[in-house]
Design an enzyme around this catalytic site. Structure first.
Site, PDB file in Angstrom:
ATOM      1  N   ASP A  52      64.327  40.563 -11.830  1.00 18.19           N
ATOM      2  CA  ASP A  52      62.888  40.248 -11.755  1.00 18.19           C
ATOM      3  C   ASP A  52      62.631  38.739 -11.750  1.00 18.19           C
ATOM      4  OD1 ASP A  52      62.137  42.849 -11.621  1.00 18.19           O
ATOM      5  OD2 ASP A  52      61.521  43.037 -13.705  1.00 18.19           O
ATOM      6  N   TYR A 269      54.738  41.630  -7.256  1.00 14.04           N
ATOM      7  CA  TYR A 269      55.189  41.671  -8.653  1.00 14.04           C
ATOM      8  C   TYR A 269      54.004  41.745  -9.608  1.00 14.04           C
ATOM      9  CZ  TYR A 269      58.307  40.790 -12.574  1.00 14.04           C
ATOM     10  OH  TYR A 269      59.027  40.900 -13.738  1.00 14.04           O
TER      11      TYR A 269
END
Length: 529
Positions: A52, A269
């Site tokens: 991430d 995201y």
């Protein structure tokens, strides 16, 4: 897969005397992952780490490199913010290195939270009983909930009165107007006696229209979602808990199969504090608005949202659909009902953010009766603008205004309508308003809000009744002990300043050992424990 290394459970796991050196361990069940990685890279010339794109993700890449003994010289760090073919290709065409400033910011947070949690929990066991725990951000959130509860409990309602008058125009139209001022001063009607006295003086007064003001009111569109506003709106509009919102958003981000056998990422995201948008996404939104809604909804120029808040990391753009052309209705059949609702909310907010303002014609009628001023206001939607896509939540309807009136027209009073009221305490926090307050105060980060609220609930420090967050007896007791004995740690200023220091570590302006050391010195001493 999450973290492959962490501080050990059951003990502090930090060498305080040796620059707070963390003693990382591979958690149970993660050794298999490490073995698989080692086997997979045995003959590799390059290893791409694509975790991430935030502090946690950067730290996971670093921990994986360390735990699997990967040669740093063959590591390529890949970062993408949207799981689309274009986004992933761009990321792999532009790999970089692991950002140790991001890693250190995450390490500092983990070490500080462990020291605070371990030391303070140890203190609670001594003062109250074993099994209690307290975290840095969680305890400040608990404090906010408890202080609001105390404010509500101690609140003493005060009586006040609102006075309306029913009036009739020459053409027979009736409407209500509210008493606003007497002798140019705001009202202070505390009891029925004062109301009767005032109305007695106005009983035989002549009423006439003093002025009619018409104004065009323009409402600009909202900014695209960031994590905190997504959680707030999902809680308010969809009745989703922050934890469920983030779970669903994670699924939409990772991808859904749209009938072609391949999962497609539907949103960018979802852990972000930035309202910035990629130029290509704005172009796509503008093209869709023009084709689906018409030129009247499209601004002359693209709308760019600048950051107004301090301490915004701005590492990722706002939460938006990866493709505006994937309209909610077009992909509804591939989504679970809750996934569809959240995607529809994200898509609508994004498209609306690039549309023209809504326009209302607001009319305010000011009425005189001797020394008293009455007023009535109403609005008519002239152009729905961005509300075409992102409607307002239901609210009390505007009053119906008379159509045939002019300044200086005399009005007939038909009756006074006085109504008794009592002041109300501030409302209990709900999940949406608590997140909004934490965000406003600079406490925590977008990725921590859902977890913070979940922990308060899991530890039974807070209960949820009709969406209200109410502290339990255990929560009230823990908060009282902490705020009385450790006021320096569990206050808003300390926690917000800690977030600023973590940002400073990430930017390279702050030494993470210094930040950890300062927190350690603020904690209870062994004598107090």
């Amino acid at each position: 897969m999450g973290h492959v290394r962490d501080l050990p459970s059951g003990k502090l796991g930090i060498d305080i005397e040796n620059d707070f050196e963390p003693q990382y361990r591979i958690p149970r069940g993660k050794n298999t992952i490490i073995k698989e990685v080692k086997a997979a890279i045995k003959n590799a010339t390059n290893v791409y780490l694509a975790t991430d794109p935030d502090r946690e993700g950067e730290a996971i890449s670093w921990h994986l490199m360390e735990a699997a003994s990967i040669d740093p010289d063959i590591v390529e760090r890949v970062v993408f913010h949207e799981i689309t073919e274009q986004g992933i290709k761009e990321a792999f065409n532009n790999p970089g290195d692991i950002d140790m400033q991001l890693v250190n910011a995450q390490q500092a947070r983990r070490i500080i939270d462990r020291i605070v949690g371990f030391k303070v929990s140890e203190f609670l066991w001594k003062v109250l009983y074993s099994g209690l725990s307290a975290g840095r951000v969680q305890s400040v959130a608990l404090r906010l909930v408890c202080e609001r509860h105390e404010e509500i409990i101690k609140f003493k309602p005060e009586e006040y009165w609102v006075v309306e008058v029913e009036l009739k125009t020459k053409s027979g139209e009736k409407f209500l107007a509210k008493l606003r001022k007497v002798d140019g001063k705001d009202l202070d009607l505390k009891n029925k006696s004062s109301v009767n006295t005032l109305l007695g003086k106005l009983e035989n007064s002549s009423f006439f229209i003093d002025s009619i003001q018409k104004k065009e009111v323009r409402r600009k569109p909202y900014t695209p979602f960031i994590t905190s506003t997504l959680q707030q709106d999902a809680a308010t509009r969809l009745k989703l808990s922050p934890a469920n919102t983030m779970r669903l958003a994670q699924k939409l981000y990772e991808g859904v199969e749209l009938g072609d056998g391949e999962p497609t990422g539907l949103i960018t995201y979802m852990r972000t504090d930035s309202t910035r948008l990629a130029p290509s996404s704005i172009d796509g939104a503008r093209s869709l608005i023009k084709s689906q809604y018409g030129d009247q909804y499209l601004p002359d120029k693209p709308i760019n949202y600048n950051q107004k808040k301090k301490n915004v990391q701005d590492a990722h753009e706002a939460i938006r659909p990866t493709s505006p052309n994937k309209t909610p209705e077009a992909i509804k059949q591939f989504l679970e009902p809750s996934e569809f609702k959240l995607y529809n909310l994200i898509w609508s907010r994004f498209i609306a953010s690039q549309m023209n303002p809504s326009v209302q014609d607001r009319t305010t009628i000011n009425i005189k009766a001797d020394n008293a001023d009455f007023r009535v206001s109403g609005s008519i939607v002239k152009f729905d603008g961005f509300r075409k896509v992102y409607p307002a939540m239901e609210k009390k309807e505007d009053p119906i205004l008379p159509s045939q009136i002019a300044e200086k027209d005399e009005l007939e009073k038909t009756q006074f309508l006085p109504e008794q009221h009592f002041t109300k305490p501030p409302p209990y926090f709900n999940e949406s308003s608590l997140i909004k307050e934490l965000d406003k105060l600079g406490i925590g980060r977008p990725s921590t809000f859902a977890e913070t609220l979940s922990r308060l609930n899991k530890r039974k420090y807070v209960t949820k009744e009709n969406q209200k967050l109410i502290p339990s007896e255990a929560g009230l007791t823990v908060n009282q002990v902490l705020t009385q004995n450790l006021p320096e740690i569990f206050n808003v200023d300390f926690t917000a300043r800690m977030e600023e220091e973590l940002d400073g570590i990430e930017s390279g302006d702050q030494n993470y050992i210094h930040a950890v050391s300062y927190t350690h010195l603020t904690l209870p001493t062994s004598d107090l424990v």
